[in-house]
Design a protein around this motif. Structure first.
Motif, PDB file in Angstrom:
ATOM      1  N   LYS A  19       0.867  -1.177   0.000  1.00 24.94           N
ATOM      2  CA  LYS A  19       0.000   0.000   0.000  1.00 24.94           C
ATOM      3  C   LYS A  19       0.899   1.221   0.000  1.00 24.94           C
ATOM      4  O   LYS A  19       1.733   1.374   0.889  1.00 24.94           O
ATOM      5  N   SER A  20       0.803   2.066  -1.006  1.00 22.75           N
ATOM      6  CA  SER A  20       1.684   3.221  -1.066  1.00 22.75           C
ATOM      7  C   SER A  20       0.911   4.467  -1.484  1.00 22.75           C
ATOM      8  O   SER A  20      -0.210   4.399  -1.976  1.00 22.75           O
ATOM      9  N   VAL A  21       1.540   5.605  -1.261  1.00 28.06           N
ATOM     10  CA  VAL A  21       0.902   6.899  -1.492  1.00 28.06           C
ATOM     11  C   VAL A  21       0.826   7.194  -2.983  1.00 28.06           C
ATOM     12  O   VAL A  21       1.788   6.986  -3.721  1.00 28.06           O
ATOM     13  N   SER A  22      -0.326   7.704  -3.424  1.00 28.11           N
ATOM     14  CA  SER A  22      -0.508   8.120  -4.816  1.00 28.11           C
ATOM     15  C   SER A  22      -0.928   9.585  -4.845  1.00 28.11           C
ATOM     16  O   SER A  22      -1.330  10.161  -3.828  1.00 28.11           O
ATOM     17  N   ASP A  23      -0.852  10.175  -6.013  1.00 28.36           N
ATOM     18  CA  ASP A  23      -1.222  11.575  -6.193  1.00 28.36           C
ATOM     19  C   ASP A  23      -2.651  11.821  -5.736  1.00 28.36           C
ATOM     20  O   ASP A  23      -3.570  11.101  -6.121  1.00 28.36           O
ATOM     21  N   GLY A  24      -2.837  12.821  -4.891  1.00 26.64           N
ATOM     22  CA  GLY A  24      -4.159  13.175  -4.404  1.00 26.64           C
ATOM     23  C   GLY A  24      -4.582  12.477  -3.129  1.00 26.64           C
ATOM     24  O   GLY A  24      -5.622  12.811  -2.551  1.00 26.64           O
ATOM     25  N   ASP A  25      -3.799  11.501  -2.675  1.00 23.31           N
ATOM     26  CA  ASP A  25      -4.163  10.779  -1.453  1.00 23.31           C
ATOM     27  C   ASP A  25      -4.069  11.648  -0.211  1.00 23.31           C
ATOM     28  O   ASP A  25      -4.813  11.451   0.752  1.00 23.31           O
ATOM     29  N   ILE A  26      -3.129  12.571  -0.205  1.00 22.31           N
ATOM     30  CA  ILE A  26      -2.890  13.399   0.978  1.00 22.31           C
ATOM     31  C   ILE A  26      -2.951  14.872   0.578  1.00 22.31           C
ATOM     32  O   ILE A  26      -2.302  15.288  -0.380  1.00 22.31           O
ATOM     33  N   SER A  27      -3.718  15.631   1.317  1.00 19.00           N
ATOM     34  CA  SER A  27      -3.811  17.067   1.063  1.00 19.00           C
ATOM     35  C   SER A  27      -2.457  17.718   1.290  1.00 19.00           C
ATOM     36  O   SER A  27      -1.722  17.359   2.217  1.00 19.00           O
ATOM     37  N   VAL A  44      14.998  18.255  -3.049  1.00 22.50           N
ATOM     38  CA  VAL A  44      14.642  16.876  -3.395  1.00 22.50           C
ATOM     39  C   VAL A  44      13.144  16.794  -3.648  1.00 22.50           C
ATOM     40  O   VAL A  44      12.348  17.253  -2.824  1.00 22.50           O
ATOM     41  N   PRO A  45      12.705  16.230  -4.770  1.00 21.09           N
ATOM     42  CA  PRO A  45      11.266  16.133  -5.062  1.00 21.09           C
ATOM     43  C   PRO A  45      10.543  15.314  -3.986  1.00 21.09           C
ATOM     44  O   PRO A  45      10.903  14.180  -3.711  1.00 21.09           O
ATOM     45  N   ALA A  46       9.557  15.925  -3.362  1.00 21.12           N
ATOM     46  CA  ALA A  46       8.796  15.256  -2.318  1.00 21.12           C
ATOM     47  C   ALA A  46       7.414  15.890  -2.259  1.00 21.12           C
ATOM     48  O   ALA A  46       7.150  16.903  -2.920  1.00 21.12           O
ATOM     49  N   ILE A  47       6.525  15.279  -1.482  1.00 22.90           N
ATOM     50  CA  ILE A  47       5.205  15.889  -1.281  1.00 22.90           C
ATOM     51  C   ILE A  47       5.435  17.176  -0.492  1.00 22.90           C
ATOM     52  O   ILE A  47       5.975  17.157   0.596  1.00 22.90           O
ATOM     53  N   THR A  48       5.048  18.290  -1.069  1.00 21.81           N
ATOM     54  CA  THR A  48       5.287  19.573  -0.416  1.00 21.81           C
ATOM     55  C   THR A  48       3.981  20.218   0.000  1.00 21.81           C
ATOM     56  O   THR A  48       2.922  19.967  -0.578  1.00 21.81           O
ATOM     57  N   THR A  49       4.067  21.060   0.996  1.00 25.35           N
ATOM     58  CA  THR A  49       2.867  21.742   1.488  1.00 25.35           C
ATOM     59  C   THR A  49       2.608  23.001   0.690  1.00 25.35           C
ATOM     60  O   THR A  49       3.520  23.627   0.149  1.00 25.35           O
ATOM     61  N   ASN A  50       1.338  23.376   0.637  1.00 28.84           N
ATOM     62  CA  ASN A  50       0.946  24.602  -0.050  1.00 28.84           C
ATOM     63  C   ASN A  50       0.536  25.687   0.934  1.00 28.84           C
ATOM     64  O   ASN A  50      -0.173  26.627   0.574  1.00 28.84           O
ATOM     65  N   LEU A  51       0.939  25.525   2.177  1.00 21.95           N
ATOM     66  CA  LEU A  51       0.529  26.491   3.186  1.00 21.95           C
ATOM     67  C   LEU A  51       1.232  27.834   2.951  1.00 21.95           C
ATOM     68  O   LEU A  51       2.393  27.893   2.594  1.00 21.95           O
ATOM     69  N   LEU A  52       0.502  28.911   3.159  1.00 27.86           N
ATOM     70  CA  LEU A  52       1.063  30.248   3.086  1.00 27.86           C
ATOM     71  C   LEU A  52       1.210  30.776   4.505  1.00 27.86           C
ATOM     72  O   LEU A  52       0.248  30.814   5.273  1.00 27.86           O
ATOM     73  N   TRP A  53       2.418  31.147   4.835  1.00 28.19           N
ATOM     74  CA  TRP A  53       2.659  31.616   6.203  1.00 28.19           C
ATOM     75  C   TRP A  53       2.744  33.126   6.242  1.00 28.19           C
ATOM     76  O   TRP A  53       3.187  33.755   5.322  1.00 28.19           O
TER      77      TRP A  53
END
Length: 203
Positions: A32-40, A194-203
């Motif tokens: 079971k692995s992470v796919s695009d869209g699985d995690i906000s 490094v390419p990874a799942i990144t956050t879109n939060l604006l601080w």
């Protein structure tokens, strides 16, 4: 065998994953692995890592990363590796290299260092080491002491040819599990480039 999470690039290394599941009937392996869209991505990095650990890695204690030509550039693979090392109880780590590219990652040779005069067979890092291996795999395979050579028992992450892993997976998984008690990962977090799942939060 210890509970093991398989991290891989679905488009390219599905055959390697299938080979492992078929060889061991899926026992002890988390498929079971992470796919695009699985995690906000509108959440913190800490939340993303915790979510991967809880929902995907589960109770695994070893992470096996199946390595092909594009693995290092896959954001989900890099994030899965980081999540497996996250927190106080990092998983054991193994890089399993596709047979077809193994000779690009390592060249075979003999130690010729005059300080040890051992003449034993060694692996020499080749150009594929930098191109194919995810950053956290490389960092946790490097040895900080200045010695002519070292083996995988001296570093947190072993690097194994796929056919060797299939032939003796329990040995390599047990080795990775046991190393958790005698050493810490050299690095637990990917750098910003490094390419990874990144956050879109604006601080």
């Amino acid at each position: 065998m210890h509970k093991t999470f398989l991290s891989y690039h679905h488009a390219n290394e599905q055959d390697l994953k299938n080979g492992i599941i078929e060889a061991f009937a899926g026992a002890s392996f988390i498929d079971k692995s992470v796919s695009d869209g699985d995690i906000s991505t509108n959440v913190s990095e800490d939340y993303i890592m915790r979510k991967i650990r809880e929902d995907y890695l589960g109770d695994s204690t070893v992470t096996v990363v199946l390595i092909g030509t594009e693995t290092a550039s896959r954001p989900f693979v890099n994030s899965e590796i980081q999540a497996s090392l996250w927190g106080e109880n990092p998983a054991g780590l193994i890089g399993v290299i596709r047979d077809e590219i193994y000779s690009s990652v390592f060249s075979s040779g003999v130690c010729s260092d005059t300080s040890c005069n051992c003449g034993i067979g060694i692996r020499t890092i080749d150009w594929g080491y930098e191109h194919y291996l995810p950053w956290l795999i490389k960092k946790n395979h490097s040895f900080s002491k200045l010695v002519p050579h070292y083996d995988d028992m001296d570093v947190y992450c072993s690097l194994v040819k796929y056919s060797d892993f299939i032939g003796n997976s329990e040995f390599y998984i047990n080795q990775a599990f046991d190393k958790r008690n005698i050493m810490e990962p050299a690095a637990k977090k990917n750098p910003a480039d490094v390419p990874a799942i990144t956050t879109n939060l604006l601080w």
